[in-house]
Design an enzyme around this catalytic site. Structure first.
Site, PDB file in Angstrom:
ATOM      1  N   TYR A   1       0.670  -0.571   0.186  1.00 30.61           N
ATOM      2  CA  TYR A   1      -0.344   0.194  -0.027  1.00 30.61           C
ATOM      3  C   TYR A   1       1.046   1.667   0.059  1.00 30.61           C
ATOM      4  CZ  TYR A   1      -3.310   3.946   1.126  1.00 30.61           C
ATOM      5  OH  TYR A   1      -3.807   3.839   1.715  1.00 30.61           O
TER       6      TYR A   1
ATOM      7  N   GLU B   1      -3.845   7.361  -3.414  1.00 33.10           N
ATOM      8  CA  GLU B   1      -3.494   6.666  -3.263  1.00 33.10           C
ATOM      9  C   GLU B   1      -3.768   4.509  -3.797  1.00 33.10           C
ATOM     10  OE1 GLU B   1      -6.120   5.126   0.816  1.00 33.10           O
ATOM     11  OE2 GLU B   1      -7.477   5.306  -0.569  1.00 33.10           O
TER      12      GLU B   1
END
Length: 204
Positions: free
Chosen positions: A109, A197
């Site tokens: 991530y 993101e």
């Protein structure tokens, strides 16, 4: 302004982010054109809506042939997704993103946000990709690293070293990971984003 995944990919591509080839379709005819253009024999097909949890709701499918790409796309176009992010009325998908599948070795991530407490832009990184970062933060906070991003979009070299060590990147993966982080920092500041993101960021 919220962006769809395909719009975010287009923005990040302009900054040099490595992104698998993709196409966006709103009709079966456009799907056929993408299959031809990208020479696809298999693909990942994703509905484009302003909501997370598309996979859990059945809005992300893997197609193993040209016929299946078209068949799945037809089913997903016009699909309604209802979850905690959409509210009870749900959202209807008018577009699908069709992309070449990648051979994933590991998921990570990487994101950027304005820190609420300090008002400073920060990079958020975790070796746990593919799941909600809020869940990771709640259950395993030690698996999250936060680093400052300069107002010019630059991440300091010593912070990048910390990132590489924290993520466990070695060799070519370390070089590629640093590049992605640098591009993400630059894109976050220059687009005046509030949240950016990449989840999952994948190592092939």
């Amino acid at each position: 302004m919220n962006t769809h995944e395909y719009q975010a990919k287009e923005i990040l591509k302009k900054f040099g982010m490595p992104i698998p080839e993709f196409g966006v379709a709103s009709t079966p005819h456009e799907v056929e054109e993408i299959i031809q253009l990208l020479g696809l024999n298999e693909a990942v097909v994703k509905i484009q809506v302003h909501a997370g949890g598309r996979g859990k709701a059945g809005g992300v499918k893997f197609a193993k042939s040209r016929e299946e790409i078209l068949e799945i796309s037809k089913k997903l176009l016009g699909m309604k997704i209802v979850n905690n992010q959409t509210g009870p009325d749900g959202i209807i998908a008018h577009k699908v993103l069709i992309t070449k599948p990648v051979d994933i070795a590991k998921e990570y991530y990487l994101g950027a946000i304005i820190d609420r407490e300090t008002g400073v832009p920060i990079l958020i990184a975790s070796p746990e990709g593919g799941m909600d970062i809020e869940v990771v933060a709640e259950k395993t906070p030690e698996k999250i690293l936060k680093l400052p991003i300069g107002l010019d979009g630059v991440i300091r070299p010593y912070h990048l070293i910390r990132l590489v060590n924290f993520m466990g990147w070695k060799g070519g993966a370390a070089k590629a990971g640093v590049f992605v982080a640098m591009v993400l920092g630059k894109a976050f500041i220059e687009t005046d984003a509030s949240l950016l993101e990449i989840n999952p960021l994948v190592e092939t």
